[in-house]
Design a protein around this motif. Structure first.
Motif, PDB file in Angstrom:
ATOM      1  N   ALA A 353       0.837  -1.210   0.000  1.00 34.68           N
ATOM      2  CA  ALA A 353       0.000   0.000   0.000  1.00 34.68           C
ATOM      3  C   ALA A 353       0.868   1.255   0.000  1.00 34.68           C
ATOM      4  CB  ALA A 353      -0.920  -0.011   1.217  1.00 34.68           C
ATOM      5  N   GLY A 354       1.937   1.229   0.796  1.00 30.75           N
ATOM      6  CA  GLY A 354       2.848   2.372   0.830  1.00 30.75           C
ATOM      7  C   GLY A 354       3.548   2.589  -0.499  1.00 30.75           C
ATOM      8  N   THR A 355       3.949   1.489  -1.157  1.00 26.11           N
ATOM      9  CA  THR A 355       4.629   1.587  -2.455  1.00 26.11           C
ATOM     10  C   THR A 355       3.712   2.173  -3.517  1.00 26.11           C
ATOM     11  OG1 THR A 355       6.041  -0.309  -1.916  1.00 26.11           O
ATOM     12  CG2 THR A 355       5.820   0.271  -4.242  1.00 26.11           C
ATOM     13  N   GLN A 356       2.417   1.776  -3.484  1.00 23.17           N
ATOM     14  CA  GLN A 356       1.461   2.334  -4.443  1.00 23.17           C
ATOM     15  C   GLN A 356       1.378   3.851  -4.305  1.00 23.17           C
ATOM     16  OE1 GLN A 356      -2.142   0.242  -3.486  1.00 23.17           O
ATOM     17  NE2 GLN A 356      -1.752  -1.433  -4.930  1.00 23.17           N
ATOM     18  N   THR A 357       1.188   4.316  -3.079  1.00 24.50           N
ATOM     19  CA  THR A 357       1.070   5.756  -2.836  1.00 24.50           C
ATOM     20  C   THR A 357       2.370   6.467  -3.164  1.00 24.50           C
ATOM     21  OG1 THR A 357      -0.469   5.271  -1.029  1.00 24.50           O
ATOM     22  CG2 THR A 357       0.430   7.496  -1.133  1.00 24.50           C
ATOM     23  N   LEU A 358       3.487   5.841  -2.802  1.00 24.91           N
ATOM     24  CA  LEU A 358       4.797   6.437  -3.057  1.00 24.91           C
ATOM     25  C   LEU A 358       5.039   6.637  -4.550  1.00 24.91           C
ATOM     26  CD1 LEU A 358       7.566   7.316  -1.986  1.00 24.91           C
ATOM     27  CD2 LEU A 358       8.271   4.916  -2.061  1.00 24.91           C
ATOM     28  N   ALA A 359       4.719   5.626  -5.360  1.00 24.62           N
ATOM     29  CA  ALA A 359       4.932   5.719  -6.805  1.00 24.62           C
ATOM     30  C   ALA A 359       4.109   6.856  -7.409  1.00 24.62           C
ATOM     31  CB  ALA A 359       4.581   4.394  -7.468  1.00 24.62           C
ATOM     32  N   VAL A 360       2.844   6.966  -6.969  1.00 29.77           N
ATOM     33  CA  VAL A 360       1.970   8.025  -7.474  1.00 29.77           C
ATOM     34  C   VAL A 360       2.492   9.398  -7.057  1.00 29.77           C
ATOM     35  CG1 VAL A 360      -0.340   9.022  -7.320  1.00 29.77           C
ATOM     36  CG2 VAL A 360      -0.064   6.546  -7.567  1.00 29.77           C
ATOM     37  N   THR A 361       2.937   9.514  -5.814  1.00 35.55           N
ATOM     38  CA  THR A 361       3.411  10.795  -5.293  1.00 35.55           C
ATOM     39  C   THR A 361       4.682  11.253  -5.991  1.00 35.55           C
ATOM     40  OG1 THR A 361       2.453  10.280  -3.123  1.00 35.55           O
ATOM     41  CG2 THR A 361       4.091  12.045  -3.216  1.00 35.55           C
ATOM     42  N   VAL A 362       5.641  10.346  -6.132  1.00 35.81           N
ATOM     43  CA  VAL A 362       6.910  10.704  -6.783  1.00 35.81           C
ATOM     44  C   VAL A 362       6.666  11.134  -8.227  1.00 35.81           C
ATOM     45  CG1 VAL A 362       9.107   9.774  -7.620  1.00 35.81           C
ATOM     46  CG2 VAL A 362       8.366   9.305  -5.284  1.00 35.81           C
ATOM     47  N   ARG A 363       5.774  10.430  -8.901  1.00 34.99           N
ATOM     48  CA  ARG A 363       5.469  10.811 -10.293  1.00 34.99           C
ATOM     49  C   ARG A 363       4.795  12.182 -10.334  1.00 34.99           C
ATOM     50  NH1 ARG A 363       1.299  11.028 -13.729  1.00 34.99           N
ATOM     51  NH2 ARG A 363       1.707  10.644 -15.953  1.00 34.99           N
ATOM     52  N   ALA A 364       3.881  12.431  -9.396  1.00 33.81           N
ATOM     53  CA  ALA A 364       3.185  13.717  -9.374  1.00 33.81           C
ATOM     54  C   ALA A 364       4.155  14.862  -9.100  1.00 33.81           C
ATOM     55  CB  ALA A 364       2.079  13.694  -8.327  1.00 33.81           C
TER      56      ALA A 364
END
Length: 474
Positions: A353-364
């Motif tokens: 769950a943390g990796t999903q949010t992290l990937a979206v945040t870093v891309r944003a």
């Protein structure tokens, strides 16, 4: 044949099925059989046949062919293709392969190649050479070329100054279209590839641009100042190449003027260079998140080892933190062994769950979608998503444990631990990269290490702590 017949013929040809390409496969990669044929010709000493096979290839395809050759066979391949492997091919080569090839060349050979390239490509050709080799190559270059390259090397890596071309077309706004066309036709020392003409003031500040199509379709008497576009995107010379790429992507640019600190026109960036930057940046953050370094299969093994092992060592330290937390609950685990089987589930799902949010945040962050203006709105959004995900997974795991193990208290404990860990994982996935960015660090570099430590440690702490507090291991 009439114009209509020609158009009809072309239309028919366009609709005809293409002949089978013996060089490329469906993914536009060089076919293995073709590559083997070229390598065999070189091994047999049949250089003429090898040159005949690759003579019609695009420079990018020839570069791919060189990269596919084993390291100890590349020199023989390049020698066999003498006259075909030119400066354009070197500009297309993978940087690690190009560095290996150039190391075997004389400074004058490298200087001759650099002289045939645009300044940005020439800089890429020699910027990674050893200092002594770099000086030797620069000494062998023509004075004008050397001065341009030396100036470019003074700018920081991955900035517009390194990326820009100095060959451009600039005209004063008081000229008319006829003067511009005559200038383009009569002046030999001009850029060969350009899409727009920059209009400058007497002190060489850019004041507008003219598309070539506009110039060609306007009367010769028309003033440039009357047909130019005054609104343009200007690129500061020290702007990071990633920000340059974002401007090209956002505004649909083909080229853009680069200006020095006082606003004078000093170069231009073109979209063909930006395509490479977008491709690099798109994969870079994913590789940094995984700690895989550049992720280039042509990178020297030693460099790959150094870039990966430090992150594995960091992960080892974070794993020790989680192991320390587990050690606090040894007695509980001994009394109820099933806790040992269930606790990795809580940590693992929380980590995902943390990796999903992290990937979206870093891309944003990388694409400027996430800024100081909307970061708290984004945090609240991720909290809501995490709550919905957490409730769903908590119910599933709680019911599953209750049914399979026949323990309602244990099902409630693992459900509560799972919900808490997923919510915290969502928060960590957005707050950690935001915090690193605010501290001036690349959010893609270390975020995954911190998020993993948080989800693992908290997952074990919540599950084992709740189980102990509930007396399940009593």
């Amino acid at each position: 044949m009439s114009d209509s017949d020609i158009i009809a013929t072309h239309t028919a040809d366009a609709g005809a099925p293409p002949a089978e390409d013996r060089v490329h496969d469906k993914e536009d990669r060089l076919r293995r059989e073709f590559v083997r044929e070229v390598f065999d010709a070189v091994a047999d000493g049949d250089d003429e046949r090898a040159r005949g096979l690759v003579a019609e290839l695009h420079p990018a395809d020839i570069a791919d062919l060189i990269e596919l050759a084993p390291g100890d066979e590349r020199a023989d391949l390049i020698e066999a293709l003498a006259g075909i492997v030119d400066a354009e091919v070197f500009a297309e080569l993978n940087e690690h392969v190009r560095e290996d090839v150039i190391d075997e060349m004389e400074p004058q050979q490298v200087a001759d190649l650099a002289a045939q390239l645009d300044t940005d490509d020439a800089v890429a050709l020699i910027e990674d050479l050893e200092e002594d080799d770099q000086r030797a190559v620069l000494r062998a270059m023509e004075p004008d070329d050397r001065a341009a390259v030396e100036e470019a090397l003074t700018f920081g890596e991955e900035t517009a100054g390194r990326l820009m071309q100095r060959d451009l077309i600039a005209v004063p706004e008081h000229w008319n279209v006829g003067q511009v066309i005559d200038y383009l036709r009569s002046t030999e020392e001009l850029a060969t590839d350009f899409w727009e003409i920059f209009v400058v003031s007497p002190d060489h500040h850019p004041v507008g641009t003219c598309k070539l199509s506009t110039v060609l379709r306007s009367p010769r008497s028309m003033q440039v100042g009357d047909i130019m576009l005054k609104k343009q995107t200007l690129i500061p010379i020290d702007m990071d190449q990633e920000e340059v790429a974002l401007k090209f992507q956002k505004y649909g640019l083909i080229s853009a003027a680069v200006i020095d600190p006082v606003g004078r026109l000093v170069g231009m960036v073109t979209v063909d260079d930006i395509v490479h930057i977008i491709q690099e940046e798109a994969g870079e953050d994913a590789l940094l998140l995984s700690g895989a370094g550049e992720g280039d299969i042509n990178e020297p093994i030693g460099e790959t080892y150094k870039s990966r092992v430090r992150w594995l060592a960091a992960n080892l330290l974070t794993a020790l933190v989680a192991a320390t937390i587990i050690s606090f609950f040894e007695e509980s685990i001994e009394r109820m062994a099933v806790l040992a089987a269930l606790m990795p589930i809580v940590a693992g799902v929380g980590g995902n769950a943390g990796t999903q949010t992290l990937a979206v945040t870093v891309r944003a962050i990388a694409t400027n979608q996430l800024t100081g203006t909307n970061h708290w709105r984004t945090v609240w959004r991720e909290i809501r998503v995490a709550l919905m995900n957490g409730l769903t997974i908590a119910v599933l795991i709680g019911v599953g444990v209750t049914v399979v193990l026949g323990s309602t208290p244990l099902g409630a404990v693992i459900a509560a631990a799972m919900l808490t860990n997923i919510v915290v994982a969502g928060l960590a996935g957005v707050l950690v990269p935001l915090g690193l960015e605010r501290a001036g660090a690349d959010p893609a570099v270390a975020s995954s290490v911190f998020v993993t430590m948080i989800t693992d440690s908290l997952g074990f702490l919540m599950f084992l702590g709740l189980a102990t507090a509930a007396g399940l291991a009593g």
